[in-house]
Design an enzyme around this catalytic site. Structure first.
Site, mmCIF file in Angstrom:
data_model
loop_
_atom_site.group_PDB
_atom_site.id
_atom_site.type_symbol
_atom_site.label_atom_id
_atom_site.label_comp_id
_atom_site.label_asym_id
_atom_site.label_seq_id
_atom_site.Cartn_x
_atom_site.Cartn_y
_atom_site.Cartn_z
ATOM 1 C CB CYS A 2 -0.876 0.000 1.236
ATOM 2 S SG CYS A 2 -1.702 -1.577 1.503
ATOM 3 N NE ARG A 27 3.965 1.196 -1.638
ATOM 4 C CZ ARG A 27 5.055 0.699 -1.082
ATOM 5 N NH1 ARG A 27 6.215 1.167 -1.421
ATOM 6 N NH2 ARG A 27 4.982 -0.250 -0.194
ATOM 7 C CD1 TRP A 74 -2.462 -4.741 -4.638
ATOM 8 C CD2 TRP A 74 -1.902 -6.061 -2.920
ATOM 9 N NE1 TRP A 74 -2.268 -6.012 -5.124
ATOM 10 C CE2 TRP A 74 -1.927 -6.837 -4.090
ATOM 11 C CE3 TRP A 74 -1.578 -6.679 -1.714
ATOM 12 C CZ2 TRP A 74 -1.631 -8.198 -4.097
ATOM 13 C CZ3 TRP A 74 -1.287 -8.031 -1.724
ATOM 14 C CH2 TRP A 74 -1.316 -8.777 -2.901
ATOM 15 C CG ASN A 100 2.208 0.522 3.577
ATOM 16 O OD1 ASN A 100 1.040 0.720 3.310
ATOM 17 N ND2 ASN A 100 3.216 1.163 3.015
ATOM 18 C CE LYS A 490 6.904 -6.379 -17.964
ATOM 19 N NZ LYS A 490 8.049 -6.672 -17.169
HETATM 20 O O1 M6R Z 1 10.683 -4.141 -6.911
HETATM 21 P P1 M6R Z 1 11.193 -5.470 -7.374
HETATM 22 O O2 M6R Z 1 12.096 -5.361 -8.558
HETATM 23 O O3 M6R Z 1 11.830 -6.257 -6.281
HETATM 24 O O4 M6R Z 1 9.899 -6.263 -7.848
HETATM 25 C C1 M6R Z 1 9.979 -7.603 -8.247
HETATM 26 C C2 M6R Z 1 8.723 -8.038 -8.962
HETATM 27 O O5 M6R Z 1 7.612 -7.903 -8.119
HETATM 28 C C3 M6R Z 1 8.485 -7.232 -10.243
HETATM 29 O O6 M6R Z 1 9.565 -7.327 -11.114
HETATM 30 C C4 M6R Z 1 7.212 -7.724 -10.968
HETATM 31 O O7 M6R Z 1 7.418 -8.995 -11.481
HETATM 32 C C5 M6R Z 1 6.821 -6.725 -12.058
HETATM 33 N N1 M6R Z 1 5.413 -6.507 -12.041
HETATM 34 C C6 M6R Z 1 7.203 -7.167 -13.406
HETATM 35 O O8 M6R Z 1 6.820 -6.302 -14.407
#
Ligand code: M6R
Length: 613
Positions: A2, A27, A74, A100, A490
């Site tokens: 959040c 977030r 969230w 959070n 993606k």
């Molecule tokens: O903030 P982070 O790089 O640690 O986040 C990791 C994943 O949650 C993040 O890469 C997620 O898979 C994305 N939504 C990908 O686009």
């Protein structure tokens, strides 16, 4: 997951908090709310849905005051609804909380409070915090102490801000464990609090980041910090170099599109200060690495989640090929449970855009326990993953707002390449000519990415043709195998189309059964050592009636005779080819999602930083 924003000063808190929340909506965007204190009373406005719903509500029923707290949620406990939206008031309406994290023992606390006569008005775990503070305040008559006592009762990880109608000159902020950051922005006669820097950076660049176990009393002109045991702490004031304009959408339709195009700048920035252009050497001062330690490294464990983990998979190939150090890649959520054999001469290298991903931080903690050297590659300045590490490479990508990560994927690929060249150099593995060649290749990348981006209109046309597909298979080999995973991720996260990434050679061992005229097969078939093998995969897919979309190297004359559609990329040195080859896949996913009219920047069920395990 959040977002939190809070303000205390001379100005009206409401617009400052709402504008800040808009910058944090990535977030979490299930519900949002604001509480403002005025004339000794706390006014709360909150609703399910996005910030614009909250904004409309505040326009209908205005509230204003010089101190307030806000939240975008969230959902973890309780559905996204008005009653579950933060802020949460205590029973007497004198204490209000935004939070959070997860109160892991909230059922016990709820039973205990209910037995004492408290009536709960939401299904959330957070409401227990508001009631506990009220209960302790009745005894302590001091908000700070009441929050301190409350924190001692909570299990789990938390970031929170508390306001009380009985102490209108202060906010209390606290952080326990890894549930996202708590940044205090220091202004002139005013203070800001946020879970993430972008929410408040337009007001001040001077910030303090609370560590786990720290609580702060924040008044408009000063603040003080203590640890849980009540010992005063002197926090370090940091200056944030980000430009607030880069956190705006500009002329782009979506943040994701803007961030895809920002990659040229982000990748150039990531080279600045790291490449010695006179001697073609890499220097990574942030790693704090001496030669002896560099020589003693036996193994590197890369740990990360999602897109960052895909970057780690490319990193494995780079570090093993260039620096000849064995590398294991472990998804962060599995790291602790895998009980990896990590020793004192090993490195645990975490990759994270947000630097606040709970699984990644937990993996770092595990690495620390096992005695490894801790490194991180992180984008969000001041984040936990940056601060916890013994050495860090800062991504220099700038704020990434779109939930689908793009520039925070390619930037760490460059960082991992630089790390590999740096380690190989320190360990005496590179001849001068090889080192110069590797560094020169690196310098070519921003302009090659720019060339790939120029083909956006062609890729958009292909996306238009395929927007109604039900699924897609992505195939890659060698260093481009993780790019198949990333392309598929993606597509699925922003278009909700099922997509699988596979090592190309595995197609014949199962996924080939899926191939028919309905299923697009996206192959990364650029000119590298695996090109001939990829051509065989194209033939196999075509023989089953599959529709092949190929990412191919400009000038390739064979591929147009085989594939149905081509996404061209410029010829790129193979070790860096993932940086360029992923570009059309990002653009393809983006245009499919926009053609379907979906919310590209805030896809359903997702959040930008995942601060729950
Ligand atoms: O903030 P982070 O790089 O640690 O986040 C990791 C994943 O949650 C993040 O890469 C997620 O898979 C994305 N939504 C990908 O686009």
């Amino acid at each position: 997951m959040c977002g939190i924003v809070a303000y205390i000063g001379e100005r009206d808190a409401t617009p400052i908090i709402i504008e800040g929340l808009k910058k944090l909506e990535y977030r979490g965007y299930d519900s949002a709310g604001i509480a403002v204190l005025s004339d000794g009373l706390i006014g709360v406005r909150r609703d399910a849905g996005k910030i614009r719903r909250l904004e409309a509500l505040v326009a209908e029923q205005p509230i204003s005051g010089n101190i307030g707290i806000g939240h975008t949620r969230w959902a973890t406990h309780g559905a996204p609804s008005q009653q579950n939206a933060h802020p949460h008031l205590s029973a007497n309406g004198r204490v209000v909380v935004v939070h959070n994290g997860i109160v892991e023992n909230y059922l016990t606390l709820r039973e205990e409070l209910s037995a004492e006569g408290v009536e709960f008005r939401s299904e959330t775990d957070t409401e227990t915090i508001a009631h506990l503070i009220e209960k302790f305040y009745a005894v302590e008559k001091d908000l700070f102490r009441a929050v301190q006592k409350t924190l001692q009762r909570l299990k789990g990880a938390h970031g929170l801000v508390v306001m009380s109608a009985d102490e209108p000159d202060r906010l209390i902020a606290a952080r326990l464990g890894n549930a996202g950051g708590v940044a205090i922005g220091v202004g002139e006669g005013e203070m800001f609090i946020a879970s993430d820097v972008p929410a408040i950076v337009e007001h001040t660049r001077n910030m303090v980041f609370l560590e786990s176990g720290q609580i702060a009393i924040i008044r408009k002109d000063h603040f003080q910090v203590e640890n849980l045991a009540g010992k005063a702490v002197t926090p370090k004031l940091q200056t944030i170099p980000w430009d607030p304009v880069s956190a705006e959408k500009g002329n782009y339709r979506h943040f994701m599109q803007k961030e895809i195009h920002e990659q040229v700048r982000a990748l150039s920035d990531t080279l600045i200060g790291r490449v010695d252009f006179d001697n073609y050497r890499i220097k990574l001062d942030g790693l704090n690495l001496d030669e002896q330690t560099a020589m003693s490294i036996q193994k590197i464990f890369i740990t990360a989640c999602g897109t960052a983990a895909h970057a780690g998979m490319v990193g494995k190939i780079l570090l093993e090929r260039i620096a000849r150090i064995p590398v294991e890649v472990l998804v962060a959520s599995e790291f602790r449970y895998a009980d990896p054999i990590v020793g004192e001469n090993d490195v645990v290298l975490a990759i994270s855009q947000s630097g606040e991903t709970a699984d990644t931080l937990a993996a770092m903690e595990e690495g620390r326990k096992k005695g490894a050297l801790l490194w991180s590659i992180v984008n969000a300045i001041g984040s936990q993953a940056m601060r916890q590490a013994d050495g860090c490479i800062s991504m220099q990508a700038g704020p990434e707002i779109g939930v689908a990560s793009t520039k925070a994927f390619t930037a760490p690929l460059m960082d991992l390449y630089m790390l590999a060249v740096y380690l190989a150099d320190v360990r005496g593995l590179l001849s001068r000519s090889r080192r110069i060649e590797l560094v020169k290749d690196l310098l070519k990348i921003p302009s090659l990415v720019e060339k790939a981006l120029e083909r956006e209109p062609e890729v958009a046309l292909i996306a238009e043709k395929f927007k109604d597909v039900k699924g897609a298979l992505y195939l890659g080999r060698g260093i481009n195998m993780p790019i198949a995973y990333e392309g598929a991720l993606k597509l699925k996260e922003i278009s909700y189309i099922h997509a699988e990434g596979y090592p190309a050679g595995e197609m014949k061992h199962g996924p080939i059964a899926l191939v028919d005229k309905e299923l697009p097969v996206v192959v990364i078939a650029t000119k590298d050592d695996w090109y001939d093998k990829m051509i065989s995969q194209v033939e196999q897919a075509k023989a089953r009636g599959g529709k092949v979309i190929a990412v191919a190297t400009e000038g390739d004359e064979l591929i147009p005779t085989l594939a149905d559609e081509i996404m061209w990329v410029p010829k790129t040195p193979w070790l860096l080819s993932p940086v360029v080859d992923v570009i059309p896949l990002q653009i393809f996913a983006y245009h499919i999602a926009t053609a379907l009219g979906l919310d590209v920047d805030q896809p359903r069920n997702l959040a930008k930083s995942v601060t729950v395990e």
